[in-house]
Scaffold this motif. Structure first.
Motif, mmCIF file in Angstrom:
data_model
loop_
_atom_site.group_PDB
_atom_site.id
_atom_site.type_symbol
_atom_site.label_atom_id
_atom_site.label_comp_id
_atom_site.label_asym_id
_atom_site.label_seq_id
_atom_site.Cartn_x
_atom_site.Cartn_y
_atom_site.Cartn_z
ATOM 1 N N MET A 1 0.845 -1.177 0.000
ATOM 2 C CA MET A 1 0.000 0.000 0.000
ATOM 3 C C MET A 1 0.891 1.241 0.000
ATOM 4 O O MET A 1 1.881 1.323 0.716
ATOM 5 C CB MET A 1 -0.911 -0.030 1.224
ATOM 6 N N ALA A 2 0.536 2.201 -0.811
ATOM 7 C CA ALA A 2 1.319 3.432 -0.908
ATOM 8 C C ALA A 2 1.115 4.301 0.326
ATOM 9 O O ALA A 2 0.046 4.301 0.935
ATOM 10 C CB ALA A 2 0.896 4.207 -2.149
ATOM 11 N N SER A 3 2.174 5.000 0.694
ATOM 12 C CA SER A 3 2.042 5.952 1.785
ATOM 13 C C SER A 3 2.554 7.297 1.301
ATOM 14 O O SER A 3 3.379 7.374 0.387
ATOM 15 C CB SER A 3 2.811 5.496 3.017
ATOM 16 N N ILE A 4 2.045 8.342 1.912
ATOM 17 C CA ILE A 4 2.400 9.696 1.507
ATOM 18 C C ILE A 4 2.293 10.602 2.727
ATOM 19 O O ILE A 4 1.412 10.417 3.566
ATOM 20 C CB ILE A 4 1.491 10.172 0.357
ATOM 21 N N ASP A 5 3.208 11.538 2.825
ATOM 22 C CA ASP A 5 3.150 12.530 3.891
ATOM 23 C C ASP A 5 2.229 13.643 3.411
ATOM 24 O O ASP A 5 2.609 14.447 2.551
ATOM 25 C CB ASP A 5 4.547 13.059 4.194
ATOM 26 N N LEU A 6 1.016 13.675 3.944
ATOM 27 C CA LEU A 6 0.022 14.637 3.478
ATOM 28 C C LEU A 6 0.477 16.075 3.671
ATOM 29 O O LEU A 6 0.113 16.953 2.888
ATOM 30 C CB LEU A 6 -1.320 14.397 4.164
ATOM 31 N N SER B 1 -9.120 13.777 6.505
ATOM 32 C CA SER B 1 -9.084 12.387 6.056
ATOM 33 C C SER B 1 -8.886 12.345 4.536
ATOM 34 O O SER B 1 -9.122 13.336 3.834
ATOM 35 C CB SER B 1 -10.398 11.685 6.413
ATOM 36 N N VAL B 2 -8.461 11.200 4.061
ATOM 37 C CA VAL B 2 -8.275 11.040 2.616
ATOM 38 C C VAL B 2 -9.585 11.283 1.877
ATOM 39 O O VAL B 2 -9.612 11.936 0.831
ATOM 40 C CB VAL B 2 -7.692 9.645 2.284
#
Length: 72
Positions: free
Chosen positions: A1-6, A18-19
């Motif tokens: 699963m991809a992760s990203i620093d929002l 939230s996304v």
């Protein structure tokens, strides 16, 4: 699963959302995209939200071409 620093990709006002909320947000929620640029995306492609931008077929085509180039 991809992760990203929002915090790196969103304006401060959206970084703690939230996304789902971000996907429903105007594209100007993305860091570096102004309200005017969002208006232009809407005029040109009917893009109103971050989700609309993500689903834009031209974005997918450009990403596929970049991946093909990177794989050579």
């Amino acid at each position: 699963m991809a992760s990203i620093d929002l915090g790196n990709v969103l304006d401060k006002a959206w970084a703690d959302k939230s996304v789902s909320e971000v996907l429903s947000a105007p594209v100007s929620a993305l860091k570096g995209v102004s309200d005017r640029q969002g208006d232009l995306l809407n005029e040109a492609f009917g893009i109103k939200t971050v989700a609309d931008l993500a689903k834009l077929k031209y974005v997918g085509w450009a990403q596929a071409l970049a991946e093909l180039d990177a794989a050579k």
